[in-house]
Motif scaffolding. Structure first.
Motif, PDB file in Angstrom:
ATOM      1  N   MET A 350       0.834  -1.205   0.000  1.00  0.00           N
ATOM      2  CA  MET A 350       0.000   0.000   0.000  1.00  0.00           C
ATOM      3  C   MET A 350       0.869   1.255   0.000  1.00  0.00           C
ATOM      4  O   MET A 350       0.595   2.219  -0.717  1.00  0.00           O
ATOM      5  N   THR A 351       1.923   1.222   0.800  1.00  0.00           N
ATOM      6  CA  THR A 351       2.823   2.382   0.876  1.00  0.00           C
ATOM      7  C   THR A 351       3.527   2.630  -0.448  1.00  0.00           C
ATOM      8  O   THR A 351       3.606   3.767  -0.938  1.00  0.00           O
ATOM      9  N   MET A 352       4.026   1.569  -1.067  1.00  0.00           N
ATOM     10  CA  MET A 352       4.746   1.710  -2.326  1.00  0.00           C
ATOM     11  C   MET A 352       3.824   2.191  -3.447  1.00  0.00           C
ATOM     12  O   MET A 352       4.213   3.044  -4.260  1.00  0.00           O
ATOM     13  N   VAL A 353       2.600   1.673  -3.500  1.00  0.00           N
ATOM     14  CA  VAL A 353       1.661   2.099  -4.539  1.00  0.00           C
ATOM     15  C   VAL A 353       1.206   3.534  -4.291  1.00  0.00           C
ATOM     16  O   VAL A 353       1.010   4.306  -5.237  1.00  0.00           O
ATOM     17  N   PHE A 354       1.053   3.915  -3.028  1.00  0.00           N
ATOM     18  CA  PHE A 354       0.755   5.311  -2.693  1.00  0.00           C
ATOM     19  C   PHE A 354       1.842   6.230  -3.257  1.00  0.00           C
ATOM     20  O   PHE A 354       1.543   7.252  -3.891  1.00  0.00           O
ATOM     21  N   LEU A 355       3.104   5.873  -3.031  1.00  0.00           N
ATOM     22  CA  LEU A 355       4.217   6.697  -3.514  1.00  0.00           C
ATOM     23  C   LEU A 355       4.290   6.702  -5.039  1.00  0.00           C
ATOM     24  O   LEU A 355       4.580   7.738  -5.650  1.00  0.00           O
ATOM     25  N   LEU A 356       4.026   5.549  -5.656  1.00  0.00           N
ATOM     26  CA  LEU A 356       4.027   5.485  -7.116  1.00  0.00           C
ATOM     27  C   LEU A 356       2.898   6.354  -7.686  1.00  0.00           C
ATOM     28  O   LEU A 356       3.098   7.085  -8.662  1.00  0.00           O
ATOM     29  N   GLY A 357       1.710   6.274  -7.080  1.00  0.00           N
ATOM     30  CA  GLY A 357       0.602   7.120  -7.520  1.00  0.00           C
ATOM     31  C   GLY A 357       0.901   8.593  -7.322  1.00  0.00           C
ATOM     32  O   GLY A 357       0.535   9.436  -8.148  1.00  0.00           O
ATOM     33  N   TYR A 358       1.580   8.913  -6.214  1.00  0.00           N
ATOM     34  CA  TYR A 358       2.003  10.290  -5.955  1.00  0.00           C
ATOM     35  C   TYR A 358       2.819  10.833  -7.126  1.00  0.00           C
ATOM     36  O   TYR A 358       2.611  11.971  -7.579  1.00  0.00           O
ATOM     37  N   CYS A 359       3.723  10.004  -7.641  1.00  0.00           N
ATOM     38  CA  CYS A 359       4.615  10.451  -8.718  1.00  0.00           C
ATOM     39  C   CYS A 359       3.930  10.446 -10.086  1.00  0.00           C
ATOM     40  O   CYS A 359       4.032  11.416 -10.846  1.00  0.00           O
TER      41      CYS A 359
END
Length: 450
Positions: A350-359
């Motif tokens: 969830m954290t990694m996908v959150f950061l990927l979506g952020y970018c």
């Protein structure tokens, strides 16, 4: 007799403090994107109910979803040139009213063929409204708030999409799937009336149009009362194009390189985002997560994107836009490699996908902010809308690419490694073309009028 005074339109608009007038433009534009986001994703929410009601297979509903995406692309391609010819205000109001009417009529579609046509027509309005609302906002934004004003407006799309999910769940259970389209039609129709009352025409557009002096004086008076009167001479460094269409201008020198870079950059960016939007839940399910867990992880991408939209606008207003874009995309590429090579439990994923979506979602709006800042008034709506329209085909390509690669049984890691290709091309586009835009913009802004 009052002395003649000059008012430099560009300087006046770019140096005002952010006040009540700008808040009005921001909130109206944000609402347009909220309605846009709700209607764009409406079919995704009601598709299962339509399949059950009409006794269809999943494949049979494909044309409805595809025609909507093509409508969005064509609407963006045509809406920009129309806005540069007739004004941003007219096109935004007309587009909102049009997609409201088409959505309302969609509720009474008797079969898939009719619904496909109605969703294409709805997409035309949706595609024209989105980039022109952002263009109009950018033309009123003070210089130090321009990018963040555009990116905050684009947050409306994710807000509308998220809110549409909750509202659709409530409406479908009580009133059937048609009620979602009815609400998605009536609210834009009513809001088009609000826009007709409250939305001003772009002052920069009025400044380059002959015979628009009185309208320009009224609009400027809303920003700063008594700033202009009958003795005022309005001065602008920009001009209305004569004899050339705006489409021809954006692909002519000195704009050719930047235009192509913007097209390629957004195309690849949207390919990445729609690849993930369309297939991430299925990819996760194939990687031993439950459907509910997959949905939760996928939702984090939208949450990250909403935050990223705000932050990247702030960054682009303070640093070189192309460097902000390159850095954010480079980090996105790093996250895709990490996701491809490492295994995560639910919270870590969830954290990694959150950061990927952020970018990835933030750079989508970053391309729009860059286009709105780069193009002169005479071609700004066309430049922004055509970039958006070309990018929409990237969205379609991303959805299809995911389908093909999944049919070839690519693994979770291989699918994420594939995404480094479009992200890498976007980085190159930001460097080659948009670095030039940072250098060229001041020269274009200070060019003498013709």
């Amino acid at each position: 007799m009052s002395a003649v005074k000059q008012l430099k339109i560009q300087e006046f608009l770019e140096t005002r403090a952010f006040g009540a007038f700008h808040w009005r433009i921001l909130l109206l534009g944000l609402t347009v994107l909220i309605l846009d986001g709700f209607d764009v994703v409406a079919m995704g929410f009601i598709a299962p109910a339509i399949i059950d009601d009409w006794k269809l297979g999943h494949v049979a509903l494909g044309p409805v979803l595809t025609m909507g995406l093509f409508g969005l692309a064509i609407g963006a391609l045509t809406g920009g040139p129309l806005a540069d010819r007739f004004g941003r205000r007219k096109i935004v109001i007309g587009a909102v009213f049009f997609f409201g009417v088409m959505s309302l009529l969609s509720a009474w579609s008797p079969n898939v063929a009719a619904l496909s046509v109605m969703r294409f027509l709805t997409g035309l309005g949706l595609g024209a409204a989105q980039p022109n609302a952002a263009t109009l906002a950018s033309e009123y934004a003070p210089r130090k708030y321009r990018s963040i004003m555009v990116t905050v407006i684009y947050c409306g799309f994710t807000l509308g999409a998220a809110g549409g999910g909750f509202l659709s769940t409530y409406l479908i259970a009580r009133h059937g799937w048609q009620s979602v389209l009815v609400v998605g039609g009536i609210v834009p129709i009513v809001f088009a009336i609000v826009l007709a009352i409250m939305l001003p025409e772009s002052a920069k557009f009025l400044a380059v149009r002959q015979g628009a002096r009185d309208a320009l004086m009224r609009v400027l008076g809303q920003i700063e009362p008594s700033v202009a009167d009958s003795s005022t001479t309005f001065v602008t460094t920009e001009h209305a194009h004569v004899g050339q269409g705006a489409i021809r201008l954006i692909v002519s020198k000195p704009h050719t390189r930047v235009t192509l870079a913007l097209w390629v950059g957004l195309f690849m960016n949207l390919m990445t985002v729609y690849f993930l939007n369309s297939w991430l839940p299925i990819m996760l399910k194939g990687n031993h997560f439950s459907l509910s867990e997959a949905a939760l992880v996928a939702a984090m991408m939208q949450v990250g994107g909403t935050l990223g939209n705000i932050v990247i606008g702030w960054e682009m207003d303070r640093f070189k836009a192309h460097r902000v874009m390159m850095g954010t995309l480079f980090v996105a590429g790093g996250f895709t490699v990490i996701l491809a090579k490492m295994s995560f439990a639910l919270f870590g994923l969830m954290t990694m996908v959150f950061l990927l979506g952020y970018c990835t979602n933030s750079t989508n709006t970053g391309w729009t902010a860059m286009a709105a800042s780069y193009y002169p008034t005479e071609m700004r709506a066309t430049g922004t809308s055509w970039m958006t329209g070309i990018g929409r085909f990237g969205a379609v390509s991303g959805a299809y690419a995911g389908a093909i690669l999944l049919s070839l049984n690519w693994s979770f890691g291989e699918l994420f490694m594939f995404l480094t290709i479009p992200i890498g091309i976007s980085i190159v586009a930001a460097y080659l073309g948009c670095r030039r835009s940072d250098r060229t913009m001041p020269l274009l802004r200070n060019a003498p009028s013709r």
